[in-house]
Motif scaffolding. Structure first.
Motif, short mmCIF file in Angstrom:
data_model
loop_
_atom_site.label_atom_id
_atom_site.label_comp_id
_atom_site.label_asym_id
_atom_site.label_seq_id
_atom_site.Cartn_x
_atom_site.Cartn_y
_atom_site.Cartn_z
N GLY A 70 -0.87 1.68 -3.07
CA GLY A 70 -0.45 0.71 -2.08
C GLY A 70 -0.53 1.27 -0.67
O GLY A 70 -0.61 2.48 -0.46
N GLU A 71 -0.50 0.40 0.28
CA GLU A 71 -0.47 0.81 1.68
C GLU A 71 0.95 1.28 2.03
O GLU A 71 1.92 0.86 1.42
N PRO A 72 1.07 2.20 3.00
CA PRO A 72 2.42 2.63 3.41
C PRO A 72 3.28 1.42 3.78
O PRO A 72 2.85 0.54 4.51
N HIS A 73 4.48 1.41 3.24
CA HIS A 73 5.36 0.28 3.48
C HIS A 73 5.78 0.22 4.94
O HIS A 73 5.90 1.24 5.62
N GLU A 74 5.99 -0.99 5.43
CA GLU A 74 6.36 -1.16 6.84
C GLU A 74 7.63 -0.39 7.19
O GLU A 74 7.70 0.22 8.27
N PRO A 75 8.67 -0.35 6.32
CA PRO A 75 9.85 0.45 6.67
C PRO A 75 9.53 1.93 6.88
O PRO A 75 10.15 2.59 7.70
N LEU A 76 8.53 2.46 6.14
CA LEU A 76 8.17 3.87 6.30
C LEU A 76 7.46 4.11 7.63
O LEU A 76 7.62 5.15 8.25
N GLN A 77 6.62 3.18 8.04
CA GLN A 77 5.85 3.37 9.25
C GLN A 77 6.75 3.57 10.47
O GLN A 77 6.41 4.30 11.39
N GLY A 78 7.91 2.96 10.48
CA GLY A 78 8.81 3.14 11.60
C GLY A 78 9.62 4.41 11.53
O GLY A 78 10.32 4.75 12.49
N LEU A 79 9.55 5.15 10.41
CA LEU A 79 10.35 6.36 10.23
C LEU A 79 9.57 7.63 10.53
O LEU A 79 10.18 8.70 10.61
#
Length: 307
Positions: A70-79
């Protein structure tokens, strides 16, 4: 940990050195740990806790190529300032402390045929320790681990067998209603025979077997008893193996639900069990009969019955 002079070691040193220049003063308060993780093929899907910290680079090295599911989850991208993955190398540089909940794991799927096939990384932040470098190695499963996994699979299969048996099992109408609606009672009535044939028993006792015939419908009814020394017994299926006049199987086998009012027999408990099927009126059929629980491990068998 790494062969001297290797390209991998050089790449890691360069990556860590470059990242160290960009680390904030707050990043210095974490003690950096290098560790090796051995994954066994016989312990199910491995889940590893990965300790990360803001401003500190964490590198995960794999023993073979993998892909990020899967693609990196949106919550992870902000971390994260950086979250890079390619082949055998995962690099993470968090921007903030990982929240205590709500952080989706990173799932890596290995591209070769070795086991385990996937690795789940759960991200967290501790007060003083961070995983700077983690080397992941997969190991063949031991005999004990494979045996434990086989036991777990058999238990899961038994649960699925029970669910399948429940799905197959029809709920009969009470009293004469079901018999009338299904034409199970012929104008000539129902013929009942007591059968004295002995059964071979496997962890189950049987009493008072009798057969019923009405038109094209046949049924066997038997009293079952679960010995006090045994575990609870859950009804599964009955197998009717058609026999020729000489007593040999014809190759025709019928599996039908084993019906009971009780969902299972507790140790020391007894109850009536019934099976029914449609059979030719003539010539009189002969059967070998097997009654089994949901795991097909405990039951009873009659070598030859002529209803």
């Amino acid at each position: 940990m790494f062969p001297p002079g290797s390209l991998l070691m050089t790449a890691v040193v360069l990556l860590l050195g470059t990242a160290a220049l960009a680390q904030t003063p707050d990043a210095k308060r974490w003690r950096r740990i290098e560790r090796t993780v051995d994954l066994s093929a016989g312990t199910g899907e491995p889940i590893q806790r990965l300790r990360v910290a803001p401003g500190v680079v964490t590198t995960v090295l794999l023993d073979s190529d993998a892909v990020l599911e899967g693609e990196p989850h949106e919550p992870l991208q902000g971390l994260f300032h950086r979250l890079d993955f390619a082949g055998k190398h995962l690099l993470l540089k968090p921007a903030v402390v990982m929240p205590a909940s709500g952080v989706p794991p990173l799932v890596l799927r290995f591209t070769d045929e070795a086991a385990p096939r996937r690795l789940v990384l759960e991200l967290s932040t501790e007060a003083s320790v961070v995983d700077a470098v983690v080397e992941v190695r997969r190991r063949p499963a031991t005999v004990e681990q494979l045996e434990a996994e086989l036991v777990a699979l058999r238990e899961r299969n038994a649960v699925l067998e029970a669910r399948l048996a429940s799905a197959r099992r029809t709920v009969p109408q009470q009293g004469l209603v079901g018999a009338i609606l299904s034409d199970a009672i012929a104008s000539s009535g129902v013929v009942v025979h007591w059968l004295e044939d002995k059964a071979s028993e496997t962890g189950l006792k049987v009493h008072r077997l009798r057969s019923y015939r009405s038109g094209a419908w046949m049924a066997f009814a038997v009293r079952l008893e679960n010995p006090r020394s045994e575990a609870p017994w859950q009804p599964g299926i009955a197998r009717l193996i058609h026999l020729d006049p000489s007593g040999h199987p014809t190759g025709e086998t019928l599996e039908v639900p084993l019906l009971m009012q009780e969902p299972r027999l507790l140790p020391g408990q007894s109850a009536a069990a019934v099976i029914e099927w449609s059979a030719p009126v003539s010539p009189p059929p002969a059967y070998a009969l097997e009654l089994w629980d949901t795991g097909r491990r405990r039951g009873a068998r009659w070598a030859r019955l002529t209803p």
